[in-house]
Design an enzyme around this catalytic site. Structure first.
Site, short mmCIF file in Angstrom:
data_model
loop_
_atom_site.label_atom_id
_atom_site.label_comp_id
_atom_site.label_asym_id
_atom_site.label_seq_id
_atom_site.Cartn_x
_atom_site.Cartn_y
_atom_site.Cartn_z
N HIS A 22 -44.17 45.53 19.64
CA HIS A 22 -42.75 45.70 18.63
C HIS A 22 -43.09 47.21 18.80
O HIS A 22 -43.90 47.78 17.27
CB HIS A 22 -42.68 45.22 17.49
CG HIS A 22 -41.26 45.38 17.83
ND1 HIS A 22 -40.52 44.43 17.98
CD2 HIS A 22 -40.71 46.33 16.08
CE1 HIS A 22 -38.87 44.77 17.25
NE2 HIS A 22 -39.10 45.97 16.22
N ASP A 24 -39.78 50.23 17.42
CA ASP A 24 -38.75 50.65 17.41
C ASP A 24 -38.77 52.30 17.87
O ASP A 24 -37.43 52.91 17.24
CB ASP A 24 -38.37 50.67 15.67
CG ASP A 24 -38.32 49.26 15.90
OD1 ASP A 24 -37.33 48.52 16.20
OD2 ASP A 24 -39.05 48.51 15.00
N GLU A 127 -34.40 42.80 19.72
CA GLU A 127 -34.53 42.70 18.73
C GLU A 127 -33.34 41.78 17.88
O GLU A 127 -32.16 42.23 17.45
CB GLU A 127 -34.81 43.20 17.93
CG GLU A 127 -35.55 42.40 16.72
CD GLU A 127 -36.52 43.95 15.70
OE1 GLU A 127 -37.06 43.32 14.38
OE2 GLU A 127 -36.29 44.74 15.57
N HIS A 154 -32.51 38.54 14.05
CA HIS A 154 -32.69 39.93 12.96
C HIS A 154 -33.00 39.67 11.12
O HIS A 154 -33.06 38.42 11.11
CB HIS A 154 -32.55 40.91 12.90
CG HIS A 154 -32.89 42.34 12.27
ND1 HIS A 154 -32.76 43.36 11.49
CD2 HIS A 154 -34.02 42.71 12.61
CE1 HIS A 154 -33.38 44.29 11.46
NE2 HIS A 154 -34.32 43.80 12.17
N HIS A 195 -38.90 37.12 12.51
CA HIS A 195 -37.52 37.19 11.62
C HIS A 195 -36.68 36.19 11.65
O HIS A 195 -35.82 35.62 10.95
CB HIS A 195 -36.18 38.34 12.16
CG HIS A 195 -37.02 39.64 11.99
ND1 HIS A 195 -36.45 40.53 10.73
CD2 HIS A 195 -37.18 40.59 13.95
CE1 HIS A 195 -36.74 41.67 10.77
NE2 HIS A 195 -37.41 41.58 12.11
N HIS A 216 -43.74 41.10 16.27
CA HIS A 216 -44.03 41.70 14.68
C HIS A 216 -44.00 41.00 13.17
O HIS A 216 -43.49 40.76 12.71
CB HIS A 216 -43.32 42.54 14.41
CG HIS A 216 -42.19 42.31 14.33
ND1 HIS A 216 -41.48 42.05 15.03
CD2 HIS A 216 -41.35 43.42 13.94
CE1 HIS A 216 -40.16 42.19 14.96
NE2 HIS A 216 -40.17 43.47 14.01
N ASP A 324 -44.47 47.74 14.89
CA ASP A 324 -43.68 48.00 14.25
C ASP A 324 -43.56 48.85 13.85
O ASP A 324 -42.85 49.84 12.79
CB ASP A 324 -43.47 46.85 12.80
CG ASP A 324 -41.63 47.21 12.58
OD1 ASP A 324 -41.47 46.81 13.54
OD2 ASP A 324 -41.11 46.10 11.79
#
Length: 398
Positions: A22, A24, A127, A154, A195, A216, A324
């Site tokens: 993961h 972003d 995500e 999420h 999540h 993650h 992350d």
């Protein structure tokens, strides 16, 4: 961290580089420069603005990256779907811009081919189930465009699944949520349970006919945060064949960081920023708060504590890494950006992890899990076609 351990760590990563679950970067590029790779060239050093650039990916021994095509969970309906498509479009543009370094990967074979070529396999994960707007056709469209996992939620619930950080509403997965999992299995799209609430995790493991992942998430027994994985779920991964990829986010790995981060998030909102925003102005706000209120600092040893526990409970074949980066304002000292993975591997070597075990952690487990999803998809496609079920039909509400 001794020079000898770091040298051994880098040798491990040359042979079996990191598959990170993961990152972003796509959202950071959207937020900072509207996806303009001329304005923010990732072939150059971008350490002043990002955790990620091509040089630091190389330095960190990254061989495959799941780029998160995340959109905020307060996006809804068509807005969420459109923003997800824009994120996917950016990843395609990213791999086209830097073909000598990155290779778009859709399969486990693509990952292995990229490694053989010395390129970084670039995969995509969406995500949050809000990205499909309760539509199985939209789910299939994302898969056609290259998305290879969907995180079911999420930070907020979706109508068919409960999030770890929202009030329970569905009690896990609804009937439609179970159908989403089955359709993902049929497609060969990994079910990502980071999540999600613990009940959603357990429901998905019960329903899934293919390996699941946590892209993650770390161990709840080590840091009691709802974003982490309970031991009973970790213990269920071997029977499923799945994978839990430990994250680096301090508030998920260091108990002392939980309360500090809640206060920092409230400060962000008080200054007009979303708590997850990482634009330069938002980071200035975070740094000012940190200067006035020094934060508890995690280290590679903090993350290694989670990996030790996860290996003990789930087994070496069922753990991985999902940092992350560029999705968090704060990172551990020594894992400051994507160049930091050798520090974590050196820490694990110092704890007695074998090079064979580390090769599973970094590369082999993730490739095996994606291959397992592909194998399940071939079997399921031979016996059933695409689902046309709707949430209204299965859950009885609009």
């Amino acid at each position: 961290m001794t020079p000898e351990l770091l040298a051994r760590a880098r040798a491990v990563l040359r042979d079996t580089p990191v598959v990170d679950g993961h990152n972003d970067l796509p959202w950071a590029m959207r937020s900072q420069v509207g996806y303009d790779l001329d304005a923010l060239d990732l072939a150059a050093d971008q350490s002043a603005r990002l955790h990620t650039d091509l040089g630091r990916l190389r330095a960190g021994g990254v061989g495959a990256q799941f780029w998160s095509v995340y959109v905020r969970s307060d996006f809804a309906g068509d807005r969420a779907v459109s923003a997800t498509l824009e994120q996917i479009d950016f990843v395609h543009a990213l791999t086209a811009r830097y073909p000598g370094v990155l290779r778009l990967a859709l399969t486990a074979d693509d990952m292995e081919a990229a490694r053989a070529e010395g390129r970084i396999a670039s995969l995509m994960g969406a995500e949050g189930g809000h990205s499909i707007d309760s539509s199985l056709a939209t789910l299939r469209a994302l898969h056609t465009l290259g998305v290879r996992y969907l995180t079911l939620t999420h930070n907020d619930n979706v109508p068919w699944a409960d999030s770890a950080t929202d009030l329970p509403a569905a009690g896990g997965l609804t009937a439609f949520g179970e159908e989403v999992v089955r359709e993902m299995n049929r497609l060969g799209m990994l079910v990502d349970l980071s999540h999600t609430s613990a009940d959603t995790m357990r429901d998905a493991l019960r329903v899934s006919e293919a390996p699941v992942i946590f892209s993650h998430s770390s161990a709840r027994a080590v840091c009691d945060h709802p974003r982490n994985v309970p031991d009973d779920v970790l213990a269920a991964l071997p029977a499923n064949g799945g994978l839990a990829m430990a994250t680096f986010v301090p508030k998920f790995v260091l108990p002392a960081a939980i309360e500090w981060t809640l206060a920092a998030d409230e400060n962000m909102r008080a200054h007009g920023f979303h708590a997850l925003e990482t634009t330069p102005a938002a980071m200035d706000c975070q740094r000012a708060y940190e200067a006035a209120h020094p934060r508890p600092v995690a280290t590679p040893a903090t993350v290694a504590d989670h990996l030790d526990h996860m290996r003990e409970v789930a087994g070496i074949d069922h753990i991985g890494i999902g940092g992350d980066f560029d999705g968090t304002a704060f990172v551990p000292a020594g894992l400051d950006d994507v160049a930091g993975y050798p520090n974590l591997i050196a820490e694990l070597l110092g704890r007695g992890w074998s090079e064979a075990d580390l090769s599973k952690l970094t590369w082999h487990n993730a490739v095996r899990v994606l291959r397992g999803a592909e194998t399940a998809a071939r079997r399921l496609q031979a016996v059933r076609g695409p689902s046309i079920a709707t949430r209204e039909q299965l859950d009885g509400r609009g």
